[in-house]
Design a protein around this motif. Structure first.
Motif, PDB file in Angstrom:
ATOM      1  N   ALA A  21     -51.409  -9.398  56.977  1.00 57.59           N
ATOM      2  CA  ALA A  21     -51.483 -10.023  55.643  1.00 57.59           C
ATOM      3  C   ALA A  21     -50.238  -9.659  54.830  1.00 57.59           C
ATOM      4  O   ALA A  21     -50.286  -8.784  53.965  1.00 57.59           O
ATOM      5  N   PRO A  22     -49.108 -10.340  55.109  1.00 54.42           N
ATOM      6  CA  PRO A  22     -47.839  -9.969  54.449  1.00 54.42           C
ATOM      7  C   PRO A  22     -47.869 -10.169  52.930  1.00 54.42           C
ATOM      8  O   PRO A  22     -47.039  -9.581  52.228  1.00 54.42           O
ATOM      9  N   ASP A  23     -48.816 -10.967  52.444  1.00 51.71           N
ATOM     10  CA  ASP A  23     -48.886 -11.159  50.983  1.00 51.71           C
ATOM     11  C   ASP A  23     -49.650 -10.011  50.312  1.00 51.71           C
ATOM     12  O   ASP A  23     -49.531  -9.820  49.100  1.00 51.71           O
ATOM     13  N   LEU A  24     -50.413  -9.233  51.083  1.00 51.77           N
ATOM     14  CA  LEU A  24     -51.199  -8.139  50.496  1.00 51.77           C
ATOM     15  C   LEU A  24     -50.568  -6.768  50.736  1.00 51.77           C
ATOM     16  O   LEU A  24     -50.813  -5.822  49.985  1.00 51.77           O
ATOM     17  N   PHE A  25     -49.798  -6.656  51.810  1.00 49.42           N
ATOM     18  CA  PHE A  25     -49.177  -5.366  52.177  1.00 49.42           C
ATOM     19  C   PHE A  25     -47.685  -5.590  52.406  1.00 49.42           C
ATOM     20  O   PHE A  25     -47.297  -6.568  53.048  1.00 49.42           O
ATOM     21  N   GLN A  26     -46.869  -4.672  51.898  1.00 54.74           N
ATOM     22  CA  GLN A  26     -45.422  -4.773  52.139  1.00 54.74           C
ATOM     23  C   GLN A  26     -44.839  -3.395  52.446  1.00 54.74           C
ATOM     24  O   GLN A  26     -45.330  -2.379  51.972  1.00 54.74           O
ATOM     25  N   LEU A  27     -43.763  -3.411  53.241  1.00 52.57           N
ATOM     26  CA  LEU A  27     -42.958  -2.208  53.432  1.00 52.57           C
ATOM     27  C   LEU A  27     -41.650  -2.404  52.670  1.00 52.57           C
ATOM     28  O   LEU A  27     -41.054  -3.474  52.725  1.00 52.57           O
ATOM     29  N   ASP A  28     -41.199  -1.357  51.980  1.00 48.95           N
ATOM     30  CA  ASP A  28     -39.950  -1.477  51.221  1.00 48.95           C
ATOM     31  C   ASP A  28     -38.751  -1.067  52.079  1.00 48.95           C
ATOM     32  O   ASP A  28     -38.890  -0.784  53.268  1.00 48.95           O
ATOM     33  N   GLU A  29     -37.590  -1.031  51.462  1.00 54.25           N
ATOM     34  CA  GLU A  29     -36.327  -0.696  52.151  1.00 54.25           C
ATOM     35  C   GLU A  29     -36.426   0.597  52.952  1.00 54.25           C
ATOM     36  O   GLU A  29     -35.785   0.750  53.980  1.00 54.25           O
ATOM     37  N   ASN A  30     -37.215   1.546  52.434  1.00 57.35           N
ATOM     38  CA  ASN A  30     -37.351   2.844  53.101  1.00 57.35           C
ATOM     39  C   ASN A  30     -38.586   2.918  53.989  1.00 57.35           C
ATOM     40  O   ASN A  30     -39.024   4.001  54.365  1.00 57.35           O
ATOM     41  N   ASP A  31     -39.173   1.758  54.276  1.00 59.17           N
ATOM     42  CA  ASP A  31     -40.380   1.664  55.094  1.00 59.17           C
ATOM     43  C   ASP A  31     -41.590   2.332  54.445  1.00 59.17           C
ATOM     44  O   ASP A  31     -42.511   2.767  55.133  1.00 59.17           O
ATOM     45  N   PHE A  32     -41.607   2.417  53.107  1.00 57.59           N
ATOM     46  CA  PHE A  32     -42.807   2.913  52.427  1.00 57.59           C
ATOM     47  C   PHE A  32     -43.733   1.736  52.112  1.00 57.59           C
ATOM     48  O   PHE A  32     -43.273   0.659  51.754  1.00 57.59           O
ATOM     49  N   ILE A  33     -45.041   1.994  52.227  1.00 55.59           N
ATOM     50  CA  ILE A  33     -46.021   0.926  52.053  1.00 55.59           C
ATOM     51  C   ILE A  33     -46.321   0.689  50.574  1.00 55.59           C
ATOM     52  O   ILE A  33     -46.367   1.624  49.783  1.00 55.59           O
ATOM     53  N   SER A  34     -46.478  -0.583  50.210  1.00 59.29           N
ATOM     54  CA  SER A  34     -47.070  -0.918  48.917  1.00 59.29           C
ATOM     55  C   SER A  34     -48.103  -2.007  49.183  1.00 59.29           C
ATOM     56  O   SER A  34     -48.016  -2.714  50.181  1.00 59.29           O
ATOM     57  N   TRP A  35     -49.104  -2.105  48.307  1.00 63.20           N
ATOM     58  CA  TRP A  35     -50.188  -3.039  48.603  1.00 63.20           C
ATOM     59  C   TRP A  35     -50.876  -3.494  47.330  1.00 63.20           C
ATOM     60  O   TRP A  35     -50.769  -2.845  46.286  1.00 63.20           O
ATOM     61  N   GLN A  36     -51.584  -4.601  47.446  1.00 63.87           N
ATOM     62  CA  GLN A  36     -52.375  -5.125  46.337  1.00 63.87           C
ATOM     63  C   GLN A  36     -53.692  -4.366  46.305  1.00 63.87           C
ATOM     64  O   GLN A  36     -54.423  -4.360  47.288  1.00 63.87           O
ATOM     65  N   GLU A  37     -54.003  -3.731  45.165  1.00 63.16           N
ATOM     66  CA  GLU A  37     -55.138  -2.812  45.153  1.00 63.16           C
ATOM     67  C   GLU A  37     -56.480  -3.501  44.916  1.00 63.16           C
ATOM     68  O   GLU A  37     -57.530  -2.963  45.233  1.00 63.16           O
ATOM     69  N   GLU A  38     -56.429  -4.699  44.331  1.00 56.95           N
ATOM     70  CA  GLU A  38     -57.666  -5.468  44.172  1.00 56.95           C
ATOM     71  C   GLU A  38     -57.458  -6.837  44.788  1.00 56.95           C
ATOM     72  O   GLU A  38     -56.513  -7.536  44.438  1.00 56.95           O
ATOM     73  N   VAL A  39     -58.357  -7.193  45.702  1.00 55.39           N
ATOM     74  CA  VAL A  39     -58.144  -8.409  46.482  1.00 55.39           C
ATOM     75  C   VAL A  39     -59.402  -9.274  46.414  1.00 55.39           C
ATOM     76  O   VAL A  39     -60.529  -8.761  46.433  1.00 55.39           O
ATOM     77  N   ASP A  40     -59.202 -10.574  46.367  1.00 56.16           N
ATOM     78  CA  ASP A  40     -60.310 -11.514  46.280  1.00 56.16           C
ATOM     79  C   ASP A  40     -61.192 -11.461  47.533  1.00 56.16           C
ATOM     80  O   ASP A  40     -60.706 -11.252  48.638  1.00 56.16           O
ATOM     81  N   ASP A  41     -62.494 -11.657  47.341  1.00 55.37           N
ATOM     82  CA  ASP A  41     -63.463 -11.608  48.444  1.00 55.37           C
ATOM     83  C   ASP A  41     -63.127 -12.562  49.585  1.00 55.37           C
ATOM     84  O   ASP A  41     -63.517 -12.327  50.732  1.00 55.37           O
TER      85      ASP A  41
END
Lengths: 63, 412
Positions: A21-41
């Motif tokens: 799910a590339p729209d909900l989870f991303q890796l940044d330049e340093n390969d650190f994870i960021s994500w959407q914390e609230e997601v639709d059912d």
């Protein structure tokens, strides 16, 4: 809404969740994870696949 | 409907969870040869061995899964006509649908000295606990086999200050990552103080007279070396003997169609290490993938597919993905790098420590290997679902603005 938690002590940036799910989870330049914390059912199937495919079992969902 | 899963590791657990989630309300039985509930194996050669993780941390969450676990129970035979699984204690288990996920076990050395104390393999939790305890008193470890387990244990042992010799009959370590990059992995281990001896096998394990404890080894080139602990890391053997005579097609994995359905019996599906499944990046040939992610993906799919008729089942399409962590390198691979004839750098960070290489067979890219480049690997997962001409992949890459950097003039 579904709450998404990632244990950053466990995450090793495999990128499985990013591939699922590339729209909900991303890796940044340093390969650190960021994500959407609230997601639709409507995205439950993707989130469950991410939980079950994370090699570090670092992802947890609630709700 | 009575769904039985044989195999209580990652694939079996994911299958059970997926079946319940997809609405299976009937009986659900999971049979496992090991005495434990499912646990995850990757830390056994790394975090657990290095003492950075405890035994209980390797347990996989089993949720509030309504499952009848039959642990410490080995399947010994399959009677498809009667839909019965024979068990080691003489009991039988009846199924309507069956998922086989019995995985692999460690291949053992069968030459002289194999039974000596101090000789280990690594596959199960018990193996890891025994090896961890042994390494505390080890001065020199001999690792026989420079594949994933061998290299990971060698790296873990170095981090504990143990002297390590690693040997392999092959000309370079980590063959699954392809034929060319091997020089790099060999250099990485030597740079960290491993005595790496390639092109040489194990002939015999040695002990002092009247002692049952290993003291060293004689190698296939006639040389000898000292070691107080030995890890045999010669790969894995399939746990499929119990299916011999069942009439299922074994190649030697359990032959499946893309939906993980066994070729000769639509009531039976296979998942994980033992499943032999057509793969797009192998040109449609059946491949077996002995890696974590495939086991997890297969389990999830098999659990869902087992609930529906054969013609309603969906195919497994994700390219194989696998990784290893050694020293400060996370090495990730996609596709079938072992099929490649040569490799070519696609991206290289200015500091040289991070890169992506294409694994090329003829004109086609059949896999990629990435070192410390997880974000970039996600792009290749989308770009490389099927074999693509190298030139075409490079053109697509040229449209990307967030690559690691140009590899012009460098070699992998």
């Amino acid at each position: 809404m579904i709450k998404v938690h990632i244990d950053l002590n466990l995450c090793q940036s495999h990128g499985e969740c990013v591939a699922i799910a590339p729209d909900l989870f991303q890796l940044d330049e340093n390969d650190f994870i960021s994500w959407q914390e609230e997601v639709d059912d409507s995205r439950r199937a993707d989130l469950e696949a991410a939980v079950n495919t994370c090699p570090m079992t670092a992802i947890r969902i609630e709700g | 409907m009575r769904l039985v899963i044989v195999g209580a590791s990652l694939s079996g657990l994911r299958a059970a969870q997926a079946a319940r989630r997809a609405g299976h309300e009937g009986e659900l039985i999971v049979i496992g040869a090991e005495p434990h509930l499912p646990y995850t194996r990757p830390p056994l050669s790394k975090e657990l061995l290095q003492g950075r993780q405890e035994i209980e941390d390797s347990a996989l969450p089993v949720d509030e899964l309504d499952v009848q676990w039959r642990l410490a129970t080995e399947a010994t035979g399959l009677d498809r006509a009667r839909r019965r699984i024979r068990l080691h204690d003489g009991d039988e288990e009846h199924y309507d649908r069956l998922i086989v996920a019995t995985g692999c076990r460690a291949r053992r050395f069968d030459g002289p000295g194999a039974q000596l104390d101090g000789v280990h393999t690594l596959r199960t939790l018990e193996d890891a606990i025994a090896l961890r305890a042994a390494l505390k008193d080890t001065r020199r470890l001999l690792v026989v086999g420079a594949g994933f387990i061998g290299c990971e244990v060698a790296a873990s042992a170095r981090s504990l200050g143990v002297e390590v010799t690693m040997i392999d009959i092959a000309s370079h370590p980590l063959l699954p990552f392809g034929p060319v990059l091997g020089e790099r992995w060999a250099a990485m281990h030597r740079d960290h103080g491993i005595e790496l001896r390639l092109g040489v096998g194990l002939a015999e394990l040695l002990s002092d007279d009247d002692d049952q404890r290993v003291t060293g080894a004689r190698l296939s080139d006639g040389t000898s070396l000292q070691a107080d602990t030995v890890l045999i890391a010669l790969g894995a053997m399939l746990n499929t003997e119990w299916l011999t005579g069942s009439g299922l097609e074994l190649d030697p994995g359990v032959a499946c169609d893309p939906t993980l359905t066994c070729t000769r019996d639509p009531e039976i599906l296979a998942a994980g290490d033992i499943a032999s499944v057509p793969a797009a990046l192998a040109g449609g040939a059946r491949v077996r993938v002995e890696h974590w992610t495939t086991a997890a993906e297969h389990g999830q799919l098999a659990g869902r597919n087992a609930l529906v008729a054969h013609d309603e089942r969906t195919a497994h399409t994700a390219p194989p993905y696998f990784w290893t962590d050694q020293y400060d390198a996370k090495i990730q691979a996609l596709g079938c790098p072992a099929l490649a004839e040569h490799s070519e750098l696609l991206e290289l960070a200015p500091d040289g420590g991070r890169f992506v290489a294409a694994c090329v067979q003829g004109r086609l890219v059949v896999g990629v290997v990435a070192v410390n480049a997880a974000r970039r690997l996600a792009w290749y997962r989308r770009a490389l679902q099927t074999p693509r001409p190298l030139a075409e992949l490079k053109e697509a890459l040229a449209q990307e603005d967030a690559t690691l950097g140009s590899p012009v003039g460098a070699t992998p």
